[in-house]
Design an enzyme around this catalytic site. Structure first.
Site, PDB file in Angstrom:
ATOM      1  N   HIS A  59     -17.973  -3.440 -73.121  1.00 25.69           N
ATOM      2  CA  HIS A  59     -18.751  -2.514 -73.967  1.00 25.69           C
ATOM      3  C   HIS A  59     -18.175  -2.435 -75.383  1.00 25.69           C
ATOM      4  O   HIS A  59     -17.288  -1.631 -75.664  1.00 25.69           O
ATOM      5  CB  HIS A  59     -18.743  -1.135 -73.312  1.00 25.69           C
ATOM      6  CG  HIS A  59     -19.700  -0.163 -73.922  1.00 25.69           C
ATOM      7  ND1 HIS A  59     -20.292   0.853 -73.216  1.00 25.69           N
ATOM      8  CD2 HIS A  59     -20.175  -0.033 -75.194  1.00 25.69           C
ATOM      9  CE1 HIS A  59     -21.082   1.554 -74.011  1.00 25.69           C
ATOM     10  NE2 HIS A  59     -21.017   1.031 -75.230  1.00 25.69           N
ATOM     11  N   ARG A  63     -21.242  -5.009 -84.363  1.00 28.67           N
ATOM     12  CA  ARG A  63     -22.027  -4.645 -85.552  1.00 28.67           C
ATOM     13  C   ARG A  63     -22.801  -5.736 -86.286  1.00 28.67           C
ATOM     14  O   ARG A  63     -23.290  -5.471 -87.388  1.00 28.67           O
ATOM     15  CB  ARG A  63     -21.127  -3.957 -86.590  1.00 28.67           C
ATOM     16  CG  ARG A  63     -20.416  -2.710 -86.106  1.00 28.67           C
ATOM     17  CD  ARG A  63     -21.382  -1.627 -85.796  1.00 28.67           C
ATOM     18  NE  ARG A  63     -20.727  -0.335 -85.536  1.00 28.67           N
ATOM     19  CZ  ARG A  63     -21.205   0.553 -84.682  1.00 28.67           C
ATOM     20  NH1 ARG A  63     -22.320   0.314 -84.022  1.00 28.67           N
ATOM     21  NH2 ARG A  63     -20.594   1.689 -84.481  1.00 28.67           N
ATOM     22  N   ASN A  93     -27.493  -2.421 -80.192  1.00 27.10           N
ATOM     23  CA  ASN A  93     -28.012  -1.496 -81.219  1.00 27.10           C
ATOM     24  C   ASN A  93     -27.670  -1.986 -82.629  1.00 27.10           C
ATOM     25  O   ASN A  93     -27.036  -1.297 -83.410  1.00 27.10           O
ATOM     26  CB  ASN A  93     -27.500  -0.070 -80.991  1.00 27.10           C
ATOM     27  CG  ASN A  93     -25.984   0.033 -80.979  1.00 27.10           C
ATOM     28  OD1 ASN A  93     -25.291  -0.940 -80.738  1.00 27.10           O
ATOM     29  ND2 ASN A  93     -25.468   1.215 -81.247  1.00 27.10           N
ATOM     30  N   HIS A 176     -26.762   4.483 -71.097  1.00 24.13           N
ATOM     31  CA  HIS A 176     -26.096   5.543 -71.867  1.00 24.13           C
ATOM     32  C   HIS A 176     -26.689   6.838 -71.336  1.00 24.13           C
ATOM     33  O   HIS A 176     -27.850   7.148 -71.585  1.00 24.13           O
ATOM     34  CB  HIS A 176     -26.383   5.381 -73.364  1.00 24.13           C
ATOM     35  CG  HIS A 176     -25.758   6.467 -74.187  1.00 24.13           C
ATOM     36  ND1 HIS A 176     -24.828   6.207 -75.165  1.00 24.13           N
ATOM     37  CD2 HIS A 176     -25.918   7.812 -74.169  1.00 24.13           C
ATOM     38  CE1 HIS A 176     -24.444   7.348 -75.717  1.00 24.13           C
ATOM     39  NE2 HIS A 176     -25.093   8.335 -75.137  1.00 24.13           N
ATOM     40  N   ASP A 303     -16.157   0.903 -75.650  1.00 28.01           N
ATOM     41  CA  ASP A 303     -17.192   1.419 -76.556  1.00 28.01           C
ATOM     42  C   ASP A 303     -16.696   1.343 -78.003  1.00 28.01           C
ATOM     43  O   ASP A 303     -16.932   2.261 -78.799  1.00 28.01           O
ATOM     44  CB  ASP A 303     -17.604   2.858 -76.183  1.00 28.01           C
ATOM     45  CG  ASP A 303     -18.939   3.248 -76.803  1.00 28.01           C
ATOM     46  OD1 ASP A 303     -19.612   2.368 -77.358  1.00 28.01           O
ATOM     47  OD2 ASP A 303     -19.294   4.435 -76.732  1.00 28.01           O
ATOM     48  N   HIS A 307     -16.996   2.758 -87.644  1.00 25.15           N
ATOM     49  CA  HIS A 307     -17.767   3.145 -88.825  1.00 25.15           C
ATOM     50  C   HIS A 307     -16.778   3.216 -89.976  1.00 25.15           C
ATOM     51  O   HIS A 307     -15.569   3.396 -89.745  1.00 25.15           O
ATOM     52  CB  HIS A 307     -18.438   4.501 -88.615  1.00 25.15           C
ATOM     53  CG  HIS A 307     -19.444   4.517 -87.509  1.00 25.15           C
ATOM     54  ND1 HIS A 307     -20.710   3.998 -87.651  1.00 25.15           N
ATOM     55  CD2 HIS A 307     -19.358   4.951 -86.228  1.00 25.15           C
ATOM     56  CE1 HIS A 307     -21.376   4.143 -86.512  1.00 25.15           C
ATOM     57  NE2 HIS A 307     -20.574   4.695 -85.628  1.00 25.15           N
TER      58      HIS A 307
HETATM   59  O1  DOR Z   1     -20.378   7.020 -80.243  1.00 31.87           O
HETATM   60  C1  DOR Z   1     -21.151   6.092 -80.091  1.00 31.87           C
HETATM   61  N1  DOR Z   1     -21.256   5.105 -80.996  1.00 31.87           N
HETATM   62  N2  DOR Z   1     -21.943   6.063 -79.007  1.00 31.87           N
HETATM   63  C2  DOR Z   1     -22.952   5.205 -78.889  1.00 31.87           C
HETATM   64  O2  DOR Z   1     -23.689   5.290 -77.949  1.00 31.87           O
HETATM   65  C3  DOR Z   1     -23.189   4.186 -79.927  1.00 31.87           C
HETATM   66  C4  DOR Z   1     -21.994   3.940 -80.722  1.00 31.87           C
HETATM   67  C5  DOR Z   1     -22.290   3.189 -81.990  1.00 31.87           C
HETATM   68  O3  DOR Z   1     -22.930   2.157 -81.929  1.00 31.87           O
HETATM   69  O4  DOR Z   1     -21.861   3.649 -83.066  1.00 31.87           O
HETATM   70 ZN    ZN Z   2     -21.666   2.015 -76.875  1.00 32.15          ZN
END
Ligand code: DOR
Ligand code: ZN
Length: 437
Positions: A59, A63, A93, A176, A303, A307
């Site tokens: 997971h 990006r 995503n 999720h 996960d 950012h």
């Molecule tokens: O905190 C998160 N960031 N949860 C998610 O489900 C997506 C992820 C992201 O892509 O930034």
């Molecule tokens: Zn995730």
């Protein structure tokens, strides 16, 4: 290709450990045993070190395409290799979202030849793309967001059940698990108080009850349709308990941040630890460790969701959710081994063997003849403070910075080639797309 002999290390599997030599050639493990002496090979002295299969992180959010200012494969896969992670599965995503065969092919092309570690690429479900998903080749699974998160890919209600009916049984479903209506209800209530929302409100808005509600619903759907599912980043003890009632059908993962950070850390970190699902109270944090020890958690996955600092410095409502983690998963778990909270065998099961087994990854997750030579050499005596300057992820920060950890990867081999050694990542991209058997 070079032949390599890792000599005299403690070779770990989920079943136990033994002092042994590991010989590999052309990316494949040829032999594991005592006093091996193959000709013309490079011999690496591993005495006193741990030799473990490379970790598999099912997971991550690396990006690309669309979020290159936050992360890219060169940085993120270097971060993975330095953390002893040799395979990652990347989430859909992106911008554009990976919801059809065309966007999947574009993403694959972006990654090919640009990764230090092996990889798999998920597709995402948007309520109307079952055919595209069913026609995809070699995907680890499909991700379904039950609530909006980064990327706003949430699907709800009738769409949720459609997944069970429409996606081919051979394709793994990953969820999720948070309930969007529950989140919106909490948000309205807090807004009605009329005060400015702050980072710690995040854990109230996306409260534990919202995660539990959806997890219960998903377990019921799995039972109704007799279909195995996987629940991502479980963040509460109650969910772990609920899932354990359905252990034949429902598997789950926990993220390192839910095992190490709690609501008490908002004061120090603010938006930097804003993530979905959010950090919980210390009772849940300990509850997750308990669930881990009781075998209720199938695997650990990071996960990894970086950012930029600039984004995280915005006011709470605008700051995006997610924390980086891929380079610190193994050090966090090894530190728990040093503190005698976990055994190396448990770590090997949680991040090597179980991910490989659950996702049917071909030739990965074990140090055995015929398996791929994805190997991490670990120094359990090495104690080191982790700092922002050590961060290899492009975002350049980490919620683990400032922490002291004992037990570190010192060498990482991917497909039989050395990609990481003592702080340095080799400037070559040896990662390949994995296969599923
Ligand atoms: O905190 C998160 N960031 N949860 C998610 O489900 C997506 C992820 C992201 O892509 O930034
Ligand atoms: Zn995730």
């Amino acid at each position: 290709m070079k032949k390599i002999l890792l000599k005299g290390g403690e070779v770990v599997s989920a079943e136990g450990s033994m002092i042994a030599d590991v010989f590999f050639e052309d990316g494949k493990i040829v032999e594991v045993g005592e006093s091996l002496n193959p000709e013309n090979c490079e011999v690496i002295d591993c005495e006193g070190k741990i030799v473990m299969p490379g970790a598999i992180d099912v997971h991550v959010h690396f990006r690309c395409p669309g979020g290159e200012q936050k992360e890219d494969w060169s940085h993120a896969s270097a971060a993975a290799a330095s953390g002893g992670v040799t395979t990652v599965f990347d989430m859909p995503n992106n911008t554009p979202e990976i919801v059809d065969l065309e966007s999947f092919a574009v993403k694959k092309e972006i990654i090919e030849g640009r990764s230090h570690v092996n990889y798999g690429i998920y597709m995402g479900y948007n309520g109307k793309n079952s055919d595209e998903i069913n026609n995809a080749k070699n995907i680890p699974g499909v991700k379904i967001y039950c609530a909006h998160s980064t990327g706003n890919m949430g699907v709800e209600g009738e769409f949720l059940e459609k997944v069970f009916k429409e996606i081919d049984p051979g394709i793994k479903l990953l969820f999720h698990s948070e309930d969007e209506d529950c989140i919106q209800g909490n948000l309205e209530k807090l807004k009605a108080e009329g005060r400015e929302l702050t980072p710690s409100d995040h854990s109230k808005i996306r409260g534990p009850e919202c995660a539990l509600k959806m997890t219960k619903e998903l377990c019921q759907l799995a039972k109704k349709h007799e279909r195995p599912i996987h629940i991502c980043h479980v963040s509460t003890e109650a969910e772990a308990e609920e899932i354990s009632k359905y252990s034949e059908l429902v598997t789950c993962e926990v993220a390192p941040h839910h095992l190490t950070l709690s609501v008490d850390d908002y004061q120090k970190w603010g938006n930097y630890i804003k993530m979905n699902p959010p950090v919980r109270d210390s009772k849940d944090l300990f509850g997750l460790w308990k669930a881990l020890k009781f075998g209720q958690i199938d695997l650990i996955a990071t996960d990894h969701a970086p950012h930029t600092r600039e984004e995280k410095e915005k006011p709470y409502p605008e700051a995006p959710s997610g924390v980086p983690g891929v380079e610190m998963m193994l050090p966090i778990l090894l530190n728990a081994v040093s503190a005698e909270g976990l055994s190396l065998e448990e770590v090997c099961k949680l991040v090597c063997e179980k991910p490989a087994e659950l996702f049917n990854i071909k030739d990965k997750g074990r140090i055995e003849k015929g398996y791929d030579a994805d190997i991490v050499v670990i120094d359990m005596d090495l104690e080191k403070k982790f700092e922002d300057k050590d961060v290899k992820s492009k975002c350049g920060w980490s919620p683990y910075s400032g922490g002291l950890y004992q037990g570190w990867p010192i060498m990482t081999y991917v497909n039989g080639l050395l990609v990481y050694k003592e702080g340095e990542v080799a400037p070559r991209y040896v990662g390949k797309e994995v296969s599923f058997s």
